[in-house]
Enzyme design. Structure first.
Site, PDB file in Angstrom:
ATOM      1  N   LYS A 119       7.019   0.612   6.878  1.00  0.00           N
ATOM      2  CA  LYS A 119       6.561   1.910   6.346  1.00  0.00           C
ATOM      3  C   LYS A 119       7.820   2.650   5.933  1.00  0.00           C
ATOM      4  O   LYS A 119       8.718   2.840   6.775  1.00  0.00           O
ATOM      5  CB  LYS A 119       5.844   2.699   7.439  1.00  0.00           C
ATOM      6  N   GLY A 177       0.848  -1.191   0.000  1.00  0.00           N
ATOM      7  CA  GLY A 177       0.000   0.000   0.000  1.00  0.00           C
ATOM      8  C   GLY A 177       0.880   1.237   0.000  1.00  0.00           C
ATOM      9  O   GLY A 177       2.106   1.147  -0.137  1.00  0.00           O
ATOM     10  N   SER A 178       0.217   2.362   0.105  1.00  0.00           N
ATOM     11  CA  SER A 178       1.026   3.576   0.164  1.00  0.00           C
ATOM     12  C   SER A 178       0.515   4.469   1.279  1.00  0.00           C
ATOM     13  O   SER A 178      -0.697   4.570   1.527  1.00  0.00           O
ATOM     14  CB  SER A 178       0.979   4.302  -1.180  1.00  0.00           C
ATOM     15  N   GLY A 179       1.492   5.077   1.976  1.00  0.00           N
ATOM     16  CA  GLY A 179       1.140   5.972   3.070  1.00  0.00           C
ATOM     17  C   GLY A 179       1.519   7.388   2.678  1.00  0.00           C
ATOM     18  O   GLY A 179       1.951   7.641   1.542  1.00  0.00           O
ATOM     19  N   GLY A 213       5.359   7.498   2.061  1.00  0.00           N
ATOM     20  CA  GLY A 213       5.988   6.577   1.102  1.00  0.00           C
ATOM     21  C   GLY A 213       5.255   5.249   1.094  1.00  0.00           C
ATOM     22  O   GLY A 213       4.169   5.106   1.691  1.00  0.00           O
ATOM     23  N   ASP A 255      -7.889  10.078  15.478  1.00  0.00           N
ATOM     24  CA  ASP A 255      -8.314   9.589  14.158  1.00  0.00           C
ATOM     25  C   ASP A 255      -8.716   8.112  14.256  1.00  0.00           C
ATOM     26  O   ASP A 255      -8.321   7.286  13.434  1.00  0.00           O
ATOM     27  CB  ASP A 255      -7.185   9.783  13.139  1.00  0.00           C
TER      28      ASP A 255
HETATM   29  O1  ACK Z   1      -5.952  -2.097   3.971  1.00  0.00           O
HETATM   30  P1  ACK Z   1      -4.584  -2.489   3.807  1.00  0.00           P
HETATM   31  O2  ACK Z   1      -4.219  -3.790   3.192  1.00  0.00           O
HETATM   32  O3  ACK Z   1      -3.822  -2.357   5.211  1.00  0.00           O
HETATM   33  O4  ACK Z   1      -3.794  -1.280   3.108  1.00  0.00           O
HETATM   34  C1  ACK Z   1      -3.184  -0.452   4.014  1.00  0.00           C
HETATM   35  C2  ACK Z   1      -1.797  -0.110   3.505  1.00  0.00           C
HETATM   36  O5  ACK Z   1      -0.853  -0.849   4.234  1.00  0.00           O
HETATM   37  C3  ACK Z   1      -1.462   1.377   3.663  1.00  0.00           C
HETATM   38  O6  ACK Z   1      -1.538   1.755   5.003  1.00  0.00           O
HETATM   39  C4  ACK Z   1      -1.525  -1.779   5.049  1.00  0.00           C
HETATM   40  N1  ACK Z   1      -0.823  -1.841   6.303  1.00  0.00           N
HETATM   41  C5  ACK Z   1      -0.378  -0.826   7.061  1.00  0.00           C
HETATM   42  N2  ACK Z   1       0.233  -1.316   8.146  1.00  0.00           N
HETATM   43  C6  ACK Z   1       0.200  -2.654   8.042  1.00  0.00           C
HETATM   44  C7  ACK Z   1       0.658  -3.726   8.856  1.00  0.00           C
HETATM   45  N3  ACK Z   1       1.286  -3.500  10.002  1.00  0.00           N
HETATM   46  N4  ACK Z   1       0.451  -4.968   8.455  1.00  0.00           N
HETATM   47  C8  ACK Z   1      -0.217  -5.199   7.293  1.00  0.00           C
HETATM   48  N5  ACK Z   1      -0.662  -4.245   6.487  1.00  0.00           N
HETATM   49  C9  ACK Z   1      -0.461  -2.998   6.865  1.00  0.00           C
HETATM   50  C10 ACK Z   1      -2.935  -1.271   5.251  1.00  0.00           C
END
Ligand code: ACK
Length: 931
Positions: free
Chosen positions: A598, A573-575, A578, A691
């Protein structure tokens, strides 16, 4: 001539003119033939003396009747005086000379009985003493009762008794194929009549009564026992092949249980239970199922549950072979209701349950028992209680404790908490100590003082229960000589004691109102350090921005990880800063673990780096099973990364949308409970999330929810749902409490508001709060008192809790720890989740209007299905003939099932919508708001 003018022969005498007549007439020897009383019927004529002139004084109008008994004919040797007189016989009718003119005699008939007779025979004799008499006939007879059949018993001929009033008792014999009930008897009267029938016979098994006899049951009929009953038709699934059957053997593959009466139809074992469902709650599981489609024709259906634990490739093994005893409630076998709760399972394990149905004929069949299989995986669970805490050593100031590992660690034990306090000051304070192994030295104790100790284990899933109290007294103090140093130490002790006391007061004030000093991990606020005693202290989260250099903060809280230990495998995914990647991290002496990474994209500014790493600094301070865990940071090489535990199911909102309708209410409440527990922990540390939304909750493979997203700037920048408010801030309007939107007044109570919205998201499987209302309209309608209505299929108790979270006055909202308590109660008493009617809140009545989607804008079944996000069933409805909403409103759950909607959650969703529509269409009783 007799009276019928037939010529007759007579014996006659008429010596009426001569006195002293003594004329005898004797019969021959008459054999008795068993008669005990004989009757003599004499017919005679007698002339009226008055009709003969000149006979007065000599003429008689009677004669005498005699008898004499003998065993053989003795004839003329009997003398007259040996005869015994029976009677003097007079005539009822006598005749005169006129009668003779018509030559018609008037016959007299007299009968006399005599008995008892005992010799083999007898003689009769008639003595004339001067009458004009003619004997026309003498009939000698005896009486008997003629053989009859009565009450299925045969009574043969019998001779009557010896005298006129005696009765002869006669026993009857049962007819063929009959048996005595009460001995059949009758009495034969002296007159030869049967009197007083007593007792009876009944037809034997296999025979029925037909016209005083017993006839065999026809083929296909049977009679199991002797009695009055008729033959019955063979019961269902049985037959008889011969006549006179006493039972009907079962058809093949049908059976009769030992207790079944012969009249019971034959039956067979039931088919397997159907629709088994499971709901896992930590290390317990509720299994429910429906009755077998075929109960085998019996009502004594029972279930038993076999439990198999399965791991890896090795074959599954019986749960009974595992060390901890798996418990079944109400029991494992002989279940009459279609549910069971299984407790004490191991955490993170696969189990297979066989739900076996049986009845009283199952053991008679060679076929294997029918069963349904439910496979489950248990979730994380806290360890069980620590056992056998004991003292190993005691001195004046210290105690060495030892204990056993919990029976069910349910994971790797990270450490043990040792809690202790002075026995007599229980209500003031307690101290904690941590230990990595099963012993600990507790020092800094007062001499000669009684202490209470308790120990509990902690795994990544949380803390187990504290062990039983163990009371230990420290050794008595040896009197001290006070020097300056001692006094100095005492003073320092007093000062630190005072500081500790104040800390407790502060800590208590913040504590959840309903709890006592001793709470589980979530509420506990004791400060601790590994391996040594510390004084109680409130522990708060430290805002990294209070550090001059936030990068210093990150290194104070988070560990630096060498980039070489990280292997990035894919982008997930993207934050804001990055990409978010999935990878594996290798630590010395440990196995690779999956991690989420991340990254901070290249070309970042220093401020961006600071903000990025601030999240790690915050996260590093948290340690709770429902808060995402930081593994470490990479800051010494590029890309800069924050490494967290990997959550296989990603964010909660998309996870729910992917699994729309697939969970039980209890499972959804389990998710909510985890989030509330994580938030309790964060709010106790003084951390305000700002949030909280389903998109910021992550879900792992065991369906454990963890709160995530702790960036400081994210509320402003990162969140796509955040919008600028009039005051210029960027806020996720739909999730934010009114006071936070209007005055930027963020608090744990505003987090509770957001939590209410998360509850709504969860119960509606990721529906967007307030649907497509604009942010402006959301603010306005919330201000006006509008609150989100209960999602379809949402239990009233949960919606009431949501409404409580959305109280306008933030002081009226529940605290997170109270929310956990409420959810725990609901999980323990799932029947409270059945009602769909909104209850009144316990805190204060929800002022909020209840609203529901308005279906009046739906023109067709397809429109409606789209509105409730069940568009996938359009064809099912069309194929089932539901073309108009008018048809749809009359549907029930069975109709929906029959259309082929198999998922329980979808059935409920559609059904609740139908009910809502019905209410709106029929009486408009549910207020609606266009949304
Ligand atoms: O809904 P998702 O699959 O879950 O897509 C978002 C994406 O990264 C951007 O935030 C996934 N994500 C974030 N942190 C984690 C984590 N610790 N383990 C698995 N997926 C994560 C999040």
């Amino acid at each position: 001539m007799d009276e019928y003018f037939a010529p007759i022969h007579t014996y006659q005498v008429c010596n009426v003119m001569s006195p002293s007549q003594n004329n005898w007439l004797r019969t021959g020897w008459i054999p008795r033939e068993g008669a005990r009383r004989i009757y003599i019927e004499v017919k005679f004529t007698l002339r009226d003396c008055n009709s003969m002139p000149g006979v007065l004084g000599t003429c008689k109008e009677t004669f005498n009747l005699y008898y004499f008994e003998s065993d053989r004919a003795v004839g003329s040797t009997i003398r007259e005086n040996q005869f015994i007189k029976i009677d003097t016989i007079a005539a009822d009718e006598s005749f005169t000379g006129v009668d003779l003119g018509v030559r018609r005699l008037k016959l007299n008939k007299e009968v006399r009985g005599v008995g008892p007779l005992s010799r083999r025979g007898f003689y009769l004799a008639f003595q004339d003493i001067g009458a004009c008499i003619a004997l026309t006939s003498v009939r000698v007879y005896y009486k008997r009762c003629v053989g009859v059949s009565r009450n299925l018993a045969v009574f043969t001929d019998v001779v009557t008794g010896a005298d006129s009033s005696s009765l002869v008792e006669v026993r009857g014999q049962c007819v063929d194929h009959a048996e005595e009930r009460d001995t059949p008897k009758m009495y034969c009267s002296a007159e030869g009549e049967w009197l007083v029938p007593i007792g009876r016979c009944v037809c034997s098994a296999g025979f029925e009564e037909h016209r005083d006899s017993c006839v065999a049951c026809e083929v296909g009929f049977y009679k199991p026992v002797a009695g009055d009953g008729l033959c019955g038709k063979c019961p269902q699934h049985s037959h008889s092949e011969t006549r006179a059957a006493v039972s009907c053997p079962c058809d093949s593959n049908y059976y009769r249980a030992a207790d079944d009466p012969p009249a019971a139809p034959c039956s067979r074992p039931p088919s397997a239970p159907v629709n088994p469902i499971s709901s896992v709650n930590g290390t317990s599981v509720n299994l429910e199922w429906d009755r077998p489609l075929d109960t085998g024709g019996r009502s004594d259906l029972q279930y038993s549950v076999q439990c198999l634990r399965c791991s890896g490739e090795s074959p599954c093994e019986d749960c009974a072979s595992s060390p901890a005893v798996v418990r079944f409630i109400p029991r494992q076998t002989g279940l009459t209701e279609p549910w069971v709760t299984v407790l004490n399972l191991a955490a993170h394990s696969n189990y297979s349950f066989r739900i076996v149905s049986s009845n009283a004929v199952s053991h008679l069949s060679n076929e294997p028992l029918q069963f349904s299989v439910v496979n489950i995986t248990t979730n994380q669970a806290a360890p069980s209680e620590v056992m056998a805490v004991r003292q190993e050593n005691t001195s004046q100031n210290s105690v060495t404790l030892m204990w056993h590992e919990p029976d069910q660690p349910n994971g790797v034990i990270l450490e043990y908490d040792i809690k202790y306090y002075e026995k007599d000051h229980e209500d003031q304070t307690y101290s904690t100590l941590k230990s990595k192994n099963t012993s600990a030295l507790v020092s800094g104790l007062k001499p000669g003082t009684k202490y209470i100790f308790q120990v509990r284990a902690r795994t990544s899933a949380g803390c187990g229960r504290f062990s039983q109290n163990v009371e230990i007294q420290t050794g008595k103090a040896v009197p001290l000589r006070y020097n300056t140093m001692t006094i100095l130490w005492i003073c320092m002790g007093l000062v630190s004691g005072l500081v500790a006391f104040m800390a407790i007061i502060i800590c208590r004030k913040r504590h959840c109102g309903y709890s006592k000093a001793f709470q589980d991990s979530d509420e506990e606020k004791m400060h601790y350090q590994n391996g040594h005693v510390s004084f109680p202290d409130a522990r708060f989260y430290i805002d990294p921005h209070t550090y001059e250099d936030p990068c210093q903060a990150v290194h104070e809280f988070a560990r630096e990880i060498e980039a070489s230990r990280i292997k990035i495998e894919k982008i997930i995914g993207s934050g804001e800063f990055g990409e978010v990647c999935y990878g594996r991290m290798r630590l010395p002496g440990k196995r690779d673990i999956p991690v989420a990474l991340k990254t901070l994209k290249a070309g970042y500014t220093e401020k961006q780096k600071r903000d990025f790493l601030a999240e790690a600094s915050i996260m590093a301070q948290f340690d709770h099973p429902n808060v995402i865990r930081l593994e470490g940071v990479v800051t010494q090489s590029k890309p800069v990364m924050i490494i967290t535990e990997y959550m296989e199911n990603g964010s909660l909102d998309s996870f729910l949308r992917r699994h729309d309708g697939q969970f039980t209410v209890i499972q959804l409440v389990g998710l909510l409970r985890g989030i509330a527990a994580g938030m309790t922990y964060l709010s106790d540390l003084g951390y305000i999330h700002r949030d909280l939304a389903a998109r910021n909750i992550l879900v792992n493979s065991n369906l454990v929810c963890k709160v995530s997203d702790f960036g400081l700037s994210r509320v402003l920048e990162d969140d796509p749902d955040a919008a600028y408010t009039t005051s210029g801030g960027k806020i996720p309007i739909r999730w934010t409490a009114p006071e936070a939107i209007t005055y930027r007044k963020f608090s744990s109570s505003s987090d509770v508001w957001s939590y209410g919205v998360v509850m709504w998201e969860v119960m509606s499987y990721g529906e967007r709060p307030y649907w497509n209302l604009t942010n402006r309209d959301v603010i306005k309608s919330v201000e006006e008192g509008y609150r989100l209505p209960a999602p379809m299929g949402c239990p009233a108790a949960l919606h009431t809790l949501m409404l409580d979270c959305w109280q306008k006055d933030r002081n009226e909202r529940p605290r997170f720890c109270q929310i956990v308590t409420v959810l725990d109660k609901l999980i323990r008493n799932p029947e409270n989740l059945k009602s769909m009617d909104t209850l009144c809140s316990l805190n204060s009545p929800p002022l909020m209007e209840r609203a529901a989607p308005d279906f009046s804008s739906c023109n067709s079944v397809d429109d409606w299905l789209d509105t409730i996000k069940m568009g996938r069933y359009k064809e099912h409805f069309a194929a089932g003939g539901y073309h108009t909403l008018g048809h749809v409103v009359s549907m029930n759950q069975g109709d929906i099932q029959r259309l082929g909607v198999t998922l329980m959650g979808h059935q409920k969703k559609i059904m609740s919508s139908v009910q809502l529509m019905r209410a709106q269409v029929l009486n408009k009783s549910v207020p609606s708001v266009h949304v």
